[in-house]
Design a protein around this motif. Structure first.
Motif, PDB file in Angstrom:
ATOM      1  N   THR A 156      40.533  38.486  39.312  1.00  9.02           N
ATOM      2  CA  THR A 156      40.589  38.896  40.184  1.00  9.02           C
ATOM      3  C   THR A 156      41.560  38.209  41.514  1.00  9.02           C
ATOM      4  N   GLY A 157      41.546  37.033  41.452  1.00  7.45           N
ATOM      5  CA  GLY A 157      42.125  36.245  42.601  1.00  7.45           C
ATOM      6  C   GLY A 157      41.237  35.851  43.613  1.00  7.45           C
ATOM      7  N   GLN A 158      40.083  36.416  43.548  1.00  5.13           N
ATOM      8  CA  GLN A 158      39.066  35.949  44.711  1.00  5.13           C
ATOM      9  C   GLN A 158      38.286  34.748  44.668  1.00  5.13           C
ATOM     10  N   THR A 159      38.257  34.136  45.882  1.00  9.17           N
ATOM     11  CA  THR A 159      37.316  33.050  46.130  1.00  9.17           C
ATOM     12  C   THR A 159      35.913  33.647  45.841  1.00  9.17           C
ATOM     13  N   VAL A 160      34.762  32.867  44.795  1.00 16.60           N
ATOM     14  CA  VAL A 160      33.726  33.392  44.325  1.00 16.60           C
ATOM     15  C   VAL A 160      32.821  32.189  44.578  1.00 16.60           C
ATOM     16  N   VAL A 161      32.072  32.270  45.479  1.00 16.25           N
ATOM     17  CA  VAL A 161      30.631  31.383  45.725  1.00 16.25           C
ATOM     18  C   VAL A 161      29.394  31.684  45.075  1.00 16.25           C
ATOM     19  N   TRP A 162      28.990  30.913  44.089  1.00 17.23           N
ATOM     20  CA  TRP A 162      27.845  30.892  43.342  1.00 17.23           C
ATOM     21  C   TRP A 162      26.638  30.267  43.929  1.00 17.23           C
ATOM     22  N   VAL A 163      25.689  30.906  44.398  1.00 20.00           N
ATOM     23  CA  VAL A 163      24.780  30.371  45.199  1.00 20.00           C
ATOM     24  C   VAL A 163      23.210  30.444  44.341  1.00 20.00           C
ATOM     25  N   LEU A 196      46.153  24.260  35.464  1.00 19.27           N
ATOM     26  CA  LEU A 196      47.046  23.723  34.606  1.00 19.27           C
ATOM     27  C   LEU A 196      46.530  22.736  33.828  1.00 19.27           C
ATOM     28  N   PHE A 197      45.845  21.641  34.643  1.00 19.09           N
ATOM     29  CA  PHE A 197      45.361  20.473  33.947  1.00 19.09           C
ATOM     30  C   PHE A 197      44.192  20.755  32.909  1.00 19.09           C
ATOM     31  N   PHE A 198      43.385  21.360  33.712  1.00 24.23           N
ATOM     32  CA  PHE A 198      41.802  21.834  32.989  1.00 24.23           C
ATOM     33  C   PHE A 198      41.936  23.273  32.571  1.00 24.23           C
ATOM     34  N   PRO A 199      41.214  23.523  31.448  1.00 25.06           N
ATOM     35  CA  PRO A 199      41.121  24.981  31.016  1.00 25.06           C
ATOM     36  C   PRO A 199      40.223  25.854  31.983  1.00 25.06           C
ATOM     37  N   ALA A 200      40.463  27.115  32.234  1.00 26.21           N
ATOM     38  CA  ALA A 200      39.472  27.773  32.870  1.00 26.21           C
ATOM     39  C   ALA A 200      38.461  28.161  32.025  1.00 26.21           C
ATOM     40  N   VAL A 201      37.155  28.491  32.821  1.00 22.89           N
ATOM     41  CA  VAL A 201      35.981  28.942  32.080  1.00 22.89           C
ATOM     42  C   VAL A 201      35.787  30.349  32.058  1.00 22.89           C
ATOM     43  N   ARG A 202      34.911  30.691  31.022  1.00 22.17           N
ATOM     44  CA  ARG A 202      34.546  32.188  31.320  1.00 22.17           C
ATOM     45  C   ARG A 202      33.183  32.362  31.760  1.00 22.17           C
ATOM     46  N   ILE A 203      32.853  32.969  32.753  1.00 15.83           N
ATOM     47  CA  ILE A 203      31.240  33.293  33.136  1.00 15.83           C
ATOM     48  C   ILE A 203      31.353  34.953  33.241  1.00 15.83           C
ATOM     49  N   GLY A 204      30.303  35.621  32.539  1.00 13.29           N
ATOM     50  CA  GLY A 204      30.506  37.012  32.221  1.00 13.29           C
ATOM     51  C   GLY A 204      31.764  37.261  31.706  1.00 13.29           C
ATOM     52  N   ASP A 205      32.430  38.371  32.482  1.00 14.20           N
ATOM     53  CA  ASP A 205      33.683  39.101  31.985  1.00 14.20           C
ATOM     54  C   ASP A 205      34.853  38.667  32.728  1.00 14.20           C
ATOM     55  N   GLU A 206      34.667  37.320  33.427  1.00 11.94           N
ATOM     56  CA  GLU A 206      35.488  36.875  34.185  1.00 11.94           C
ATOM     57  C   GLU A 206      36.039  35.389  33.867  1.00 11.94           C
ATOM     58  N   TRP A 207      37.449  34.899  34.206  1.00 10.69           N
ATOM     59  CA  TRP A 207      37.830  33.706  34.065  1.00 10.69           C
ATOM     60  C   TRP A 207      37.816  32.903  35.429  1.00 10.69           C
ATOM     61  N   TYR A 208      37.349  31.885  35.484  1.00 11.62           N
ATOM     62  CA  TYR A 208      37.494  31.018  36.588  1.00 11.62           C
ATOM     63  C   TYR A 208      37.850  29.665  36.633  1.00 11.62           C
ATOM     64  N   GLY A 209      38.467  29.233  37.650  1.00 10.97           N
ATOM     65  CA  GLY A 209      38.986  27.843  37.784  1.00 10.97           C
ATOM     66  C   GLY A 209      38.472  27.351  39.042  1.00 10.97           C
ATOM     67  N   ASP A 210      39.323  26.123  39.471  1.00  8.66           N
ATOM     68  CA  ASP A 210      38.885  25.352  40.713  1.00  8.66           C
ATOM     69  C   ASP A 210      38.778  26.357  41.860  1.00  8.66           C
ATOM     70  N   GLY A 211      37.654  26.131  42.653  1.00  7.19           N
ATOM     71  CA  GLY A 211      37.445  26.658  43.735  1.00  7.19           C
ATOM     72  C   GLY A 211      38.361  26.599  44.921  1.00  7.19           C
ATOM     73  N   GLY A 212      39.067  25.309  44.886  1.00  5.17           N
ATOM     74  CA  GLY A 212      39.838  25.146  46.140  1.00  5.17           C
ATOM     75  C   GLY A 212      41.127  25.923  46.059  1.00  5.17           C
ATOM     76  N   ILE A 213      41.494  26.572  44.971  1.00  7.78           N
ATOM     77  CA  ILE A 213      42.931  27.072  45.025  1.00  7.78           C
ATOM     78  C   ILE A 213      43.213  28.058  46.018  1.00  7.78           C
ATOM     79  N   ARG A 214      42.487  28.661  46.440  1.00 11.42           N
ATOM     80  CA  ARG A 214      42.672  29.634  47.870  1.00 11.42           C
ATOM     81  C   ARG A 214      41.569  29.694  48.730  1.00 11.42           C
ATOM     82  N   LEU A 215      40.725  28.479  48.800  1.00  9.71           N
ATOM     83  CA  LEU A 215      39.620  28.351  49.703  1.00  9.71           C
ATOM     84  C   LEU A 215      40.037  28.349  51.128  1.00  9.71           C
TER      85      LEU A 215
END
Length: 385
Positions: A156-163, A196-215
């Motif tokens: 989605t391109g969004q920042t997602v915070v897991w709490v 690019l260095f580390f592969p993304a991770v799938r959680i549920g139906d979405e793929w996630y990467g480093d949280g700093g990208i657009r934080l």
């Protein structure tokens, strides 16, 4: 100061996060029983945050364990460094590039295979599958109020915070949303998945990467979780005016130099901007009666950071990297810059990590009285500087 008001915010930086462990060790020397009920982390800082949140002992024992694990870390515990694995990855990327992404071309998921890191985290957190057990225990005992790990959804391109926490009110802002979840290794791996260095991770139906990208607001999760006092640990060295204007290369910038500038902009610079905004808001709020603050509150902040350039330090230890990985990084031009910041982020070399831990410990001791005053509830001038 009520214990529930204190939060520790851990920024990203890959291997640089070893510095955070050293700095926390310096704090634990003076405050082994410190209570930190709110923890937030992004990228490698998320791994540090989840480790502290899952440890069921004192703050001092938790930090001692964290420091021990960082000191014993080797590149092959983070990603596969054998020549065959690295060569296969480079070949897949090359074929994908020259094929133009035609059907049947190999799928690429990162320059390196981070399966070893998943196994390492499973062992140290005792959570190979399912929720991390120590977090649940600390929440039930009341020692922990909340822990938040920050990711970026590639879907989605969004920042997602897991709490995960007690009495949490979730929030949503433009391009930012929070989710309550029982945290797992997947959440930590996703937050630390360098693009690019580390592969993304799938959680549920979405793929996630480093949280700093657009934080845009790295302090925001701690504020939403109720913190009124934030101790933020950055891995970004701030250069003096003369040093900042001195070129680190004199020829055309190699890929590693460009990547370093991008990574600094994405992962390390934003905490300083957010700290500046928070301090300005504090000054405005202090001029208003509490009844006119519209629910906002003054939040004390202290930002701690390295006293030395961690990129320059990385260059000193680069010759000791595993041969295959060293060949790949030099191909990107890491030896052509005086301060290879991109290398410092992916350099999980034991002697380099030990030096970062030592530096963090030295910096914490040097600023020990300031830190003690802050933890005691005193207001500090320019704490975010």
């Amino acid at each position: 100061m009520a214990p529930s008001e204190l939060a520790i915010v851990l920024s990203g930086g890959g291997a640089r996060a070893a510095y955070q462990a050293g700095l926390l060790a310096g704090i634990a020397e003076r405050f082994p029983e410190l209570e930190v009920p709110i923890l937030t982390g992004v990228s490698a800082g998320a791994i540090n945050a989840v480790y502290l949140a899952a440890h069921t002992g004192t703050f001092g024992s938790a930090v001692a364990g964290l420091t021990r694990h960082w000191a014993g870390l080797t590149p092959d515990q983070v990603f596969r460094v054998d020549a065959a694995s690295l060569g296969k990855s480079v070949l897949r990327w090359g074929v994908r590039l020259v094929s133009g992404g035609l059907p049947g071309s190999p799928q690429v998921r990162g320059l390196v295979d981070t399966t070893p890191l998943r196994g390492f985290l499973g062992r140290v957190l005792n959570a190979n599958a399912g929720p991390i057990p120590g977090i649940v225990e600390n929440l039930e005992s009341g020692r922990l109020k909340a822990v938040a790990l920050i990711t970026t959804s590639y879907s989605t391109g969004q920042t997602v915070v897991w709490v995960q926490g007690r009495g949490i009110e979730l929030w949503e802002r433009p391009q930012r949303r929070s989710h309550q979840a029982a945290l797992t290794i997947d959440h930590a791996m996703a937050s630390a998945a360098l693009p690019l260095f580390f592969p993304a991770v799938r959680i549920g139906d979405e793929w996630y990467g480093d949280g700093g990208i657009r934080l845009a607001a790295p302090l925001s999760p701690a504020l939403h979780l109720g913190a009124s006092r934030i101790l933020a640990i950055s891995t970004r060295y701030i250069k003096g005016e003369a040093e900042a204007g001195r070129p680190v290369i004199t020829h055309y910038p190699p890929p590693a130099q460009v990547a370093g500038v991008l990574m600094n902009a994405i992962f390390l610079d934003l905490i300083d901007q957010d700290a500046h905004r928070l301090e300005r808001l504090n000054r405005l709020l202090e001029r208003l009666p509490e009844g006119e603050r519209e629910g906002m509150r003054v939040v004390d902040l202290m930002v701690l950071r390295p006293s030395r350039d961690l990129g320059r330090l990385a260059r000193e230890y680069e010759p000791r990297l595993p041969k295959g990985f060293r060949f790949m990084t030099r191909w990107l031009g890491t030896r052509e810059a005086a301060s290879p910041d991109a290398l410092s982020i992916i350099m999980f070399q034991p002697d380099y990590l030990e030096r970062l831990i030592e530096l963090g410990l030295e910096d914490a001791r040097a600023r020990g009285d300031e830190i003690a005053a802050f933890l005691a509830g005193e207001r500090l001038a320019h704490a975010g500087a």
